[in-house]
Scaffold this active site. Structure first.
Site, PDB file in Angstrom:
ATOM      1  N   ILE A  19      23.367  37.284 -31.946  1.00 55.09           N
ATOM      2  CA  ILE A  19      22.839  36.878 -30.649  1.00 55.09           C
ATOM      3  C   ILE A  19      23.947  36.782 -29.617  1.00 55.09           C
ATOM      4  CG2 ILE A  19      21.787  34.893 -29.481  1.00 55.09           C
ATOM      5  CD1 ILE A  19      20.575  34.938 -32.778  1.00 55.09           C
ATOM      6  N   ASP A  20      25.118  36.310 -30.023  1.00 59.77           N
ATOM      7  CA  ASP A  20      26.228  36.129 -29.099  1.00 59.77           C
ATOM      8  C   ASP A  20      26.722  37.469 -28.560  1.00 59.77           C
ATOM      9  OD1 ASP A  20      27.747  34.307 -27.729  1.00 59.77           O
ATOM     10  OD2 ASP A  20      29.193  33.962 -29.325  1.00 59.77           O
ATOM     11  N   ASP A  21      26.972  38.421 -29.455  1.00 61.54           N
ATOM     12  CA  ASP A  21      27.397  39.751 -29.006  1.00 61.54           C
ATOM     13  C   ASP A  21      26.346  40.379 -28.107  1.00 61.54           C
ATOM     14  OD1 ASP A  21      29.951  41.257 -30.225  1.00 61.54           O
ATOM     15  OD2 ASP A  21      29.334  39.672 -31.573  1.00 61.54           O
ATOM     16  N   HIS A  39      25.616  31.328 -23.712  1.00 64.31           N
ATOM     17  CA  HIS A  39      25.757  32.744 -23.368  1.00 64.31           C
ATOM     18  C   HIS A  39      24.394  33.409 -23.179  1.00 64.31           C
ATOM     19  CE1 HIS A  39      29.978  32.637 -25.394  1.00 64.31           C
ATOM     20  NE2 HIS A  39      30.005  32.221 -24.146  1.00 64.31           N
ATOM     21  N   GLU A  93      26.526  38.886 -24.594  1.00 65.86           N
ATOM     22  CA  GLU A  93      27.712  39.290 -23.845  1.00 65.86           C
ATOM     23  C   GLU A  93      27.703  40.783 -23.526  1.00 65.86           C
ATOM     24  OE1 GLU A  93      30.127  37.402 -22.489  1.00 65.86           O
ATOM     25  OE2 GLU A  93      29.057  35.629 -23.150  1.00 65.86           O
TER      26      GLU A  93
END
Length: 675
Positions: free
Chosen positions: A414-416, A490, A419
């Site tokens: 989810i983070d990648d 994020h 971003e």
């Protein structure tokens, strides 16, 4: 309040994708570099603009011709030790590799003989045991001064018996520890349905990838004896594993200790056909998750244990699966010079590329610059279309995320994804419809991965069971993947950039973030060190989502950041803050942590404050002639308290982002203190 995005509040179409009104490319017009909002020019602003240009040139020069960036991912010497132990176990030693790895291991030893798990950190008994036995395999004598001081440190800490379970598993492979004295891990675990406690999907993605092959290893209990013992690492060689008092039966520790005892008994009476079926199912599970580059999950622990497990099941080293797996592990090697070899635990090109693109765009590189277009093109090609383990909890959700590594289609995160979307929104791509479609798929996937509490974890939704952490086997690192403030921030920032800050998904995320703020005003950082990272992630997201700079949560965060600023103008936080509140926001100043603090303060409308001026000056004054910064300290987190990371590109991308926002303003608008 100043508007934060174009396109109003956006919205969600019936399919769960962003509406057509959302923003997909371009950046707002910013102030002239070197000028403040009142039109005057100050020396620090001119110096910051000059530093940003140097950093921009340096970062652009590091871009791969295919469009990506990748910095070294440095962890600790257990990676290098386990690589040598694996080669010993498989009988594939290489003199040059052994000597080069041993050179790196020796170079990381502390003066007291121990090895730490992060730069400047205390000695760690498990890391020291693994480094010691690897150097013994490399030919270092036990009475060599550096070896004698290492073994003395281990004994002072209680001997091998105080090392983590994973360390003792490696020792058991060579007869240095009894398999009977390790927690039992039956392969029949693979058959537990997903609703059952302790099924493999109740563990975090990285943990289940490691546990499944280890069930095979534990079932076989292999021993490949070597020519020496390690009595010098025990307090009492006659009693290497002193008895430990059992926990009270009414406690969770007591319950699981007795469960483990029962599993040891089960091993003696297990039904052979059932066990063989479990081993076959576990092997199939592993092989189905091998990536195109041969790796398993894109990270070192699952890869080494998967190779060992399949080899124990009869796979020859020339079998295509193992040949590819070993080749992938070799690709994790970094050679600082021709005589020194360091092993990365993982490789981070997608993460590094999206952060680099954001930094360059925020520093003023035009949205249609060939470097950004090439980076966007590469990122578009990395979007994942297949279903992975995340679909166990979200079976009806279409794919569309991004992973961390070159090849890891099973485990997008989810983070990648958040971003990457934020990076793509900064690029004028020649095919805007294609970019918009990719963004929509990524956003839809991230929204579908929201947990029940309104927040987001890293790889799975609702991976919050309390049971896995109770297992005697799980004494190292995080084994579940609950939502975190930094990942949630994020995602909220991504939604705000798309004009979706009023969408119910965003509002639930914002409410969760506000509730998670610490009493001191900071936020816990799960994937970066620590409260500075959490706060540096959350404040820009909340402001982008519409909270004014005067909001109490923002003001408390600003006050905390100002209170922990170092005398030199920078910010730093030691990894020991994960264990002790006394370390929160305390540590030697680093470029990346200084940048995180500045990103929060700038978002909060503190551009003209003394704290921001001092922080910017710190970045300017510590910049090297080539435009880069030095950062030996570890500011990335794998597992809080247990596994730390030095992302070598962090020292570049985050200072450039902070300087760019100081010079040019916030990327998608911002607020002033009184708004």
């Amino acid at each position: 309040m100043t508007a934060t995005t174009d396109g109003g509040s956006g919205g969600i179409a019936a399919s769960g994708a962003p509406s057509a009104s959302t923003r997909t490319a371009g950046r707002p017009t910013h102030a002239t570099p070197g000028s403040s909002r009142d039109g005057t020019t100050r020396p620090i602003e001119t110096e910051a603009a000059r530093a940003a240009r140097r950093a921009t040139d340096h970062l652009l020069a590091r871009q791969h011709p295919d469009g990506w960036w990748k910095g070294d991912l440095e962890t600790n010497v257990t990676m290098d030790a386990e690589d040598l132990l694996l080669r010993q176990f498989l009988g594939i030693q290489d003199e040059r590799i052994v000597a080069a790895a041993a050179r790196w291991i020796r170079s990381q030893q502390r003066a007291d003989g121990a090895w730490p798990t992060f730069h400047g950190g205390p000695g760690d008994v498990s890391a020291t045991v693994e480094a010691y036995v690897a150097l013994r395999l490399a030919g270092d004598a036990p009475d060599a001064p550096w070896m004698a001081s290492a073994s003395a440190f281990v004994r002072e800490q209680g001997g091998v018996a105080r090392a983590r379970v994973f360390t003792r598993i490696w020792l058991a492979l060579f007869g240095w520890w009894r398999w009977e004295d390790l927690p039992e891990l039956p392969p029949e675990l693979i058959f537990l349905p997903k609703w059952a406690p302790l099924n493999i999907y109740s563990f975090a993605s990285w943990a289940r990838q490691t546990i499944v092959p280890l069930t095979i290893v534990a079932a076989h209990r292999p021993v490949r004896p070597v020519s020496f013992g390690i009595d010098e690492l025990h307090v009492d060689p006659a009693l290497p594993n002193p008895p430990v008092k059992r926990a009270f039966l009414g406690s969770w520790d007591g319950v699981f200790q007795r469960v483990d005892r029962a599993l040891h008994a089960y091993r003696r009476i297990s039904v052979r056909p059932l066990r063989q079926a479990a081993l076959r199912s576990a092997a199939r599970w592993i092989i189905e998750r091998q990536e195109n580059d041969g790796c398993f999950g894109g990270i070192q622990p699952p890869a080494v244990y998967s190779v060992i497990a399949l080899h124990l099941l009869g796979y020859d080293l020339d079998h295509p699966v193992l040949r590819a797996g070993l080749r992938a592990l070799d690709d994790f090697a970094v050679w600082p010079d021709e005589d020194t070899r360091m092993i990365e635990a993982c490789q981070s090109p997608v993460w590094d590329t999206c952060l680099a693109a954001i930094a360059l765009a925020d520093a003023g590189v035009p949205a249609d610059d060939p470097a950004l277009v090439k980076a966007a093109e590469w990122m578009l090609g990395e979007q994942i279309s297949k279903r992975g383990d995340w679909a166990v909890q979200r079976p009806d959700l279409p794919s569309g995320g991004w992973a961390f590594e070159f090849e890891n289609d099973t485990y997008p995160d989810i983070d990648d994804t958040a971003e990457v979307v934020l990076a793509l929104l900064r690029v004028d791509h020649p095919e805007p419809g294609r970019l918009r479609s990719a963004v929509e798929r990524g956003v839809r996937w991230n929204l579908g991965m929201q947990s029940k509490n309104g927040a987001w974890g890293a790889f799975d939704a609702d991976n919050t069971s309390a049971f896995p952490n109770r297992l005697p086997f799980c004494d190292f690192g995080e084994v579940i993947d609950p939502p975190s403030a930094d990942v949630t921030a994020h995602v909220v920032e991504m939604l705000a950039a798309l004009g979706m800050e009023h969408d119910p998904h965003a509002r639930r995320g914002i409410d969760w973030l506000l509730a998670e703020q610490e009493p001191n005003g900071a936020w816990f950082g799960r994937w970066g060190v620590n409260y500075i990272y959490g706060t540096g992630s959350v404040v820009p997201a909340l402001v982008a989502a519409g909270l004014p700079g005067s909001h109490p949560a923002v003001r408390r965060a600003v006050e905390w950041l100002e209170s922990v600023q170092n005398e030199d103008g920078g910010w730093g936080e030691d990894l020991r803050s994960y264990s002790s509140a006394d370390w929160a926001g305390r540590g030697e100043s680093t470029p990346s942590q200084t940048a995180w603090a500045l990103m929060a303060l700038l978002a909060a409308g503190e551009r003209e404050s003394e704290s921001v001026t001092r922080g910017v000056r710190r970045l300017v004054e510590t910049q090297k002639e080539d435009g880069s910064w030095d950062e030996p300290y570890f500011t990335g987190t794998g597992f809080p308290r247990d596994f730390s990371i030095n992302y070598h590109l962090y020292r570049m991308v985050f200072p450039l982002t902070a300087l760019g926002r100081y010079v040019h303003g916030e990327p998608f608008g911002g607020v002033r203190k009184g708004d």
